[in-house]
Design an enzyme around this catalytic site. Sequence first.
Site, mmCIF file in Angstrom:
data_model
loop_
_atom_site.group_PDB
_atom_site.id
_atom_site.type_symbol
_atom_site.label_atom_id
_atom_site.label_comp_id
_atom_site.label_asym_id
_atom_site.label_seq_id
_atom_site.Cartn_x
_atom_site.Cartn_y
_atom_site.Cartn_z
ATOM 1 N N SER A 147 -6.159 3.713 5.302
ATOM 2 C CA SER A 147 -5.715 2.413 5.237
ATOM 3 C C SER A 147 -5.129 1.931 3.968
ATOM 4 O O SER A 147 -3.895 1.392 3.852
ATOM 5 C CB SER A 147 -6.868 1.395 5.582
ATOM 6 O OG SER A 147 -6.612 -0.087 5.268
ATOM 7 N N ARG A 164 -2.679 -7.362 2.118
ATOM 8 C CA ARG A 164 -2.676 -6.589 3.239
ATOM 9 C C ARG A 164 -1.349 -6.524 3.804
ATOM 10 O O ARG A 164 -0.717 -5.441 4.213
ATOM 11 C CB ARG A 164 -3.794 -7.011 4.396
ATOM 12 C CG ARG A 164 -3.691 -5.936 5.357
ATOM 13 C CD ARG A 164 -4.627 -6.829 6.798
ATOM 14 N NE ARG A 164 -4.273 -7.907 7.668
ATOM 15 C CZ ARG A 164 -3.345 -7.857 8.829
ATOM 16 N NH1 ARG A 164 -3.220 -6.649 9.116
ATOM 17 N NH2 ARG A 164 -3.132 -8.930 9.290
ATOM 18 N N GLU A 190 -19.848 1.544 -2.066
ATOM 19 C CA GLU A 190 -18.761 1.217 -2.914
ATOM 20 C C GLU A 190 -19.381 1.217 -4.267
ATOM 21 O O GLU A 190 -18.862 1.573 -5.439
ATOM 22 C CB GLU A 190 -18.466 -0.334 -2.747
ATOM 23 C CG GLU A 190 -17.366 -0.295 -1.387
ATOM 24 C CD GLU A 190 -18.315 -0.133 -0.296
ATOM 25 O OE1 GLU A 190 -19.370 -0.302 -0.178
ATOM 26 O OE2 GLU A 190 -17.531 -0.118 0.955
ATOM 27 N N HIS A 218 -6.067 -6.048 0.758
ATOM 28 C CA HIS A 218 -6.750 -7.159 1.554
ATOM 29 C C HIS A 218 -7.219 -8.073 0.540
ATOM 30 O O HIS A 218 -8.350 -8.577 1.011
ATOM 31 C CB HIS A 218 -7.756 -6.365 2.588
ATOM 32 C CG HIS A 218 -7.012 -5.758 3.500
ATOM 33 N ND1 HIS A 218 -6.199 -4.753 3.290
ATOM 34 C CD2 HIS A 218 -7.243 -5.419 4.882
ATOM 35 C CE1 HIS A 218 -5.761 -3.938 4.370
ATOM 36 N NE2 HIS A 218 -6.635 -4.372 5.350
ATOM 37 N N PHE A 248 -14.890 -5.517 -0.688
ATOM 38 C CA PHE A 248 -16.110 -4.627 -0.837
ATOM 39 C C PHE A 248 -16.225 -3.962 -2.248
ATOM 40 O O PHE A 248 -16.939 -3.437 -2.604
ATOM 41 C CB PHE A 248 -16.005 -3.467 0.047
ATOM 42 C CG PHE A 248 -15.956 -3.651 1.524
ATOM 43 C CD1 PHE A 248 -16.663 -4.655 2.162
ATOM 44 C CD2 PHE A 248 -14.865 -3.171 2.544
ATOM 45 C CE1 PHE A 248 -16.765 -4.820 3.551
ATOM 46 C CE2 PHE A 248 -14.827 -3.459 3.723
ATOM 47 C CZ PHE A 248 -15.795 -4.291 4.047
ATOM 48 N N ARG A 297 0.945 -1.376 0.123
ATOM 49 C CA ARG A 297 0.023 0.033 0.032
ATOM 50 C C ARG A 297 0.872 1.143 -0.177
ATOM 51 O O ARG A 297 0.334 2.283 -0.725
ATOM 52 C CB ARG A 297 -0.977 -0.177 1.129
ATOM 53 C CG ARG A 297 -2.130 -0.917 0.857
ATOM 54 C CD ARG A 297 -2.995 -1.137 2.244
ATOM 55 N NE ARG A 297 -2.331 -2.228 2.944
ATOM 56 C CZ ARG A 297 -2.603 -1.984 4.793
ATOM 57 N NH1 ARG A 297 -3.519 -1.287 5.021
ATOM 58 N NH2 ARG A 297 -1.967 -3.072 5.213
#
Lengths: 324, 555
Positions: free
Chosen positions: A37, A173, A58, A115, A83, A10
Amino acid sequence: MNEPVMTDMRSEYSKALIQLGKENPNVVVLGADTTDSLKTSGFGKEFPNRFFNVGIAEANLVTTSAGLAVSGKIPFASTYAIFLPGRAVDQIRNNVAYPSPPGKKGLNVKFVVSHGGLSVGPDGGSHQQIEDIGIMRVIPNLRVFIPADTIAVSKLTSLMANEYGPFYMRMARSKTPLVHSDSQNFETGKAITLRDGSDCTIAACGITVRMALEAAELLQQDGISCRVLDIFSIKPIDGTTLEKAARETGCIVTAEEHNILGGMGSAVAESVSESYPVPIKRIGAQDMFGESARDKEIPLLLEKHGITSFNMVKQVKEVRSKKL
Amino acid sequence: MGLNYYQIKKNILRARKLVIKATNTAGSGHPGGSFSMAEILGCLFYKYLKFDPKNPQWEDRDRLVLSKGHAAPGLFSNMAVAGYFPESELETLRKFGSKLQGHPDLKCPGVEFCGGSLGTGLSYSVGIALAGKIDSKDYHVYTIIGDGESDEGQVWEAAMTAAKYKVDNLTVFLDRNFIQQDSYTEKIMPLDKKLETDNISEMWKDASRWKTGDKWRSFGWNVIEIDGHRVEQIDAAIAKANTTKGVPTMIISRTIKGKSIEHMEDNPAWHGKAPDSDVVPIINMELDSQFMIAPSIIAGDMSNLENEVKRCVAGRADYIHLDVMDGQFVPNKTFDHTKIKELRSLTVLPFDSHLMINEPLKHVRDYIDAGSDIITVHAEVTDESSFGEIHDLLKQNQVGVGFAINPDTELPEWSYKFISSLDQLIVMSVVPGKSGQKYIEETHVKMARLNTLLKENNFSGYIEADGGVNLENIGSVFADGARAFVGGGAIIGQQDVRAAIRDFRTEVLSSRRQLLLDKANELGGIELVNKWIGLHVVGEKQEQIKKIAKERGYL
């Protein structure tokens, strides 16, 4: 093998976005209450008028991106894997992949999620997306990537910005081991041969690439020469490299943190069965959901689904015995 | 395009006919929702939208997003009328290989959004609006959403996003027609208040039950509530939305599904069904027989015309007829442009200024500036040259062009060349100059003569009946071909203007039903008459039509 260097996907994604933002004023970034995040908030600080947080919505994230894309922007829409394809597949299909301006295929939206897979860990089965590759790769015009390390993340982020059309890229993640060199070239639809071999091929993607390299080392000790492919581009898939591997090594084991139904393994099997059929064994979630595991227990969770280098060794030996 | 009120209405009619043709040829499609938004699209396409059919991707164009994508025939028809492609192409709707897909698609240049999956167009519009802001473009995004699709949660996600990012370059119309696929919206998922009976008119009667606007207000939007079939109200709402800064605008438009065709109106069955070929000519005749009713305020209290205007508004007049008399062309004197200018601020209803004055060319500019929507001048005081100048001046200023003849005047030959571009022809049925006269019966014969002449010269405007029109004769005046009716004493002279106008409408409607029954009989005999009557399933229409059919000897 040496102890791996662990880096964070990330953070790398965030860096790559900011660089793109400087190079191209059309790059915009959208998030859905997961921007800290995903670390896309860094882009927002740098370019506040090109950054949109649409809240926990979303469907809205996807379609707003479509509207920006049809107006000439290059939106990167990011949230957690669970999501996006799981929740907003209609919007991804009907608002992004389907609408095709004259001479083009789909709208120019880049979905980049974090993730993915079982290694999400403690959040549990509700958050472990093991169906996304299956969902996304059946949608026409959409291309699907799973990077194995941060070098891949950085280069693929830049590639997506420069190549027209919708993409889906799934990151992990946890920190991931570096498997590529800085000079590695990435092309849509081109697998990377990380290790040559003649007795068997392991096709991997994401976190299983490093495991495959470890498995190949172990097999070497048993006198088995194993080829390792990084299938980061699951769609389009590299039929040429796969056919060559089938022809030259005679059997293939696939490994991914995804349901074995519909994932990378299925894509490999579909391709090889038409070009040069050889015995194939697919490692991954055996059509069952994940569950919570604390960070240090994630290897146990993966082991429960057979996603380990030891299982790869075992499966290679088995699949070799079925060689035609 | 910047067309006047009458030209916009003309194009709307043309588009409606194309919807019928297209869905009939395709054998499926959605006429109901195409008709409920017909006036909204008409106002957008022919007055407000900036676009170039020859360059559909022009980057500064306004964007029109049809979120309720099933109403594609309505969008495509207007695109054809606006010049994106030939009208004949509508016959390819829904066919293999056509760019006119079942739902709007980017395959068709000029279409901005691939509709079909409901509830997504608003998010998409927000994205386009945000892109416009980033690039400091001054294009505007106009979006039409349905009330059925407002069941979708994403609509409200987008509503919040639009308010958060203050996209004032976004104007949304809610096509509030009260019907979705299964049934009435208030039965399936109430937006306002749960409907307790099967009667949708219950919902219409009581405006206090309307809560949808409050929902949008609470989401931080600028909300305007209008009658979505009134061109002048849509026009005013868009103008207001375009100047509203800092917030997006929602125009809640009360509409009727299937509007303009009695058997389709308010009937859930016409959500997604194509008309049969044998009924199409009757439908087209019904579309050609739309009518308007206007009070003439000089028949009211001349000392308080402001109040008369207010009574017209409350009475739901279609427009207001203003008789300007100069005491020279006619013996009486009424008011001039200064009074019209004063009245203009009281209402958005169209002003029909009927100039009974000498030398109209000298004064016409004043009446344009006063805010007239149409200006009618008399044949007796114009010639080819002066009328030509008036005609051009009015067109340039987006004002309708009217021409009038007195009872003893025939259409002068020099005027024939203007007939095809006239918006209105007033055939006076009393001697102008004073109110309270009786309808001159010879007008019926004159009308028959005129109809031939007008047809030969491609007249496509309204014939306005002015003078002595009342409840007794309005049906026959309609049968003569008049489609706009001015009522003096018979409307404005009545205590209850609304009831008087309602009675006028009922009479005209009855005459129209006779006309359509005759048409059905002419085309398909008693079988088609029965079929057509049978299509009228909502409310009391069928019983009323049956009664007329019995009187005509069909039943």
